[in-house]
Design a protein around this motif. Sequence first.
Motif, PDB file in Angstrom:
ATOM      1  N   GLU A  28       5.479   6.351  -9.482  1.00 55.48           N
ATOM      2  CA  GLU A  28       4.070   6.027  -9.184  1.00 55.48           C
ATOM      3  C   GLU A  28       3.511   6.938  -8.107  1.00 55.48           C
ATOM      4  O   GLU A  28       2.369   7.383  -8.180  1.00 55.48           O
ATOM      5  CB  GLU A  28       3.952   4.566  -8.734  1.00 55.48           C
ATOM      6  CG  GLU A  28       4.263   3.562  -9.821  1.00 55.48           C
ATOM      7  CD  GLU A  28       4.050   2.131  -9.356  1.00 55.48           C
ATOM      8  OE1 GLU A  28       3.053   1.848  -8.697  1.00 55.48           O
ATOM      9  OE2 GLU A  28       4.919   1.285  -9.655  1.00 55.48           O
ATOM     10  N   GLY A  62       0.780  -1.238   0.000  1.00 55.29           N
ATOM     11  CA  GLY A  62       0.000   0.000   0.000  1.00 55.29           C
ATOM     12  C   GLY A  62       0.808   1.283   0.000  1.00 55.29           C
ATOM     13  O   GLY A  62       0.348   2.302   0.514  1.00 55.29           O
ATOM     14  N   THR A  63       1.995   1.281  -0.643  1.00 56.63           N
ATOM     15  CA  THR A  63       2.730   2.555  -0.710  1.00 56.63           C
ATOM     16  C   THR A  63       1.986   3.550  -1.614  1.00 56.63           C
ATOM     17  O   THR A  63       2.018   4.754  -1.365  1.00 56.63           O
ATOM     18  CB  THR A  63       4.185   2.370  -1.200  1.00 56.63           C
ATOM     19  OG1 THR A  63       4.181   1.832  -2.526  1.00 56.63           O
ATOM     20  CG2 THR A  63       4.967   1.460  -0.266  1.00 56.63           C
ATOM     21  N   ASN A  64       1.307   3.033  -2.638  1.00 56.81           N
ATOM     22  CA  ASN A  64       0.501   3.940  -3.480  1.00 56.81           C
ATOM     23  C   ASN A  64      -0.710   4.458  -2.716  1.00 56.81           C
ATOM     24  O   ASN A  64      -1.079   5.630  -2.854  1.00 56.81           O
ATOM     25  CB  ASN A  64       0.069   3.240  -4.762  1.00 56.81           C
ATOM     26  CG  ASN A  64       1.177   3.228  -5.790  1.00 56.81           C
ATOM     27  OD1 ASN A  64       1.492   4.264  -6.372  1.00 56.81           O
ATOM     28  ND2 ASN A  64       1.805   2.080  -5.985  1.00 56.81           N
TER      29      ASN A  64
END
Length: 207
Positions: A181, A14-16
């Motif tokens: 991203e 879940g870094t995005n």
Amino acid sequence: MSSVNIGVLISGGGTNLQSIIDNVDTGYINGSIKVVISNKENAYGLVRAEKKGIDSIFIDKSKYQSTEDMDKAIIKELQDRDVELVILAGYINILSEGFIEYYQNRIINIHPSLIPSFCGKGFYGIRVHRAVVDYGVKVTGATVHFVDKGTDTGAIILQDTAYISPNDTPEDVQQKVLKIEHRLLPKAVKLYCDGKIKLDGRKVILE
Ligand code: GRF
């Protein structure tokens, strides 16, 4: 414009997702994350959501007869919170046609390559970057696109590039692309929430 209700689907770290949370916090994105849904119970993205007090839900595929049934359960969670925009931020499942029709032109995905290269069935996670390194391309990148019924075939909203150095490993490339991203996805979501994305066939016009 009024703030857009967002639902985020994840399967992993879940870094995005974090990049969306942070950019909602600063006010860059005129939206509000109503729910984060994962098909993996131990996805760290669920913890990121909990830390912010965002509803976080694990949907267990084994409890449903089919993908369609599971997707209906996801739609129900989204409807309950009046979600208007769905973001796939590292969601590994392919959505059913019913889901895509229900949220037509309101689902955004981020893919870690320059579509139409290194995308489609089987191209996910580190596999994408392995294929990029094995092929020997000099440039790769990230793509944010609308989701249609194909795999990674929807209209492209934004793309950006990363250069590959001769000794880069797939993991090195992954890190370079992730950096891109984390800028690209919030930018696309901001444009959507500001009503600045128009579709002309499969072309996206940014206002
Ligand atoms: C990202 O590379 C994204 O492009 C792909 O899956 C990965 C998810 O990473 N669809 P994270 O969970 O957001 O860190």
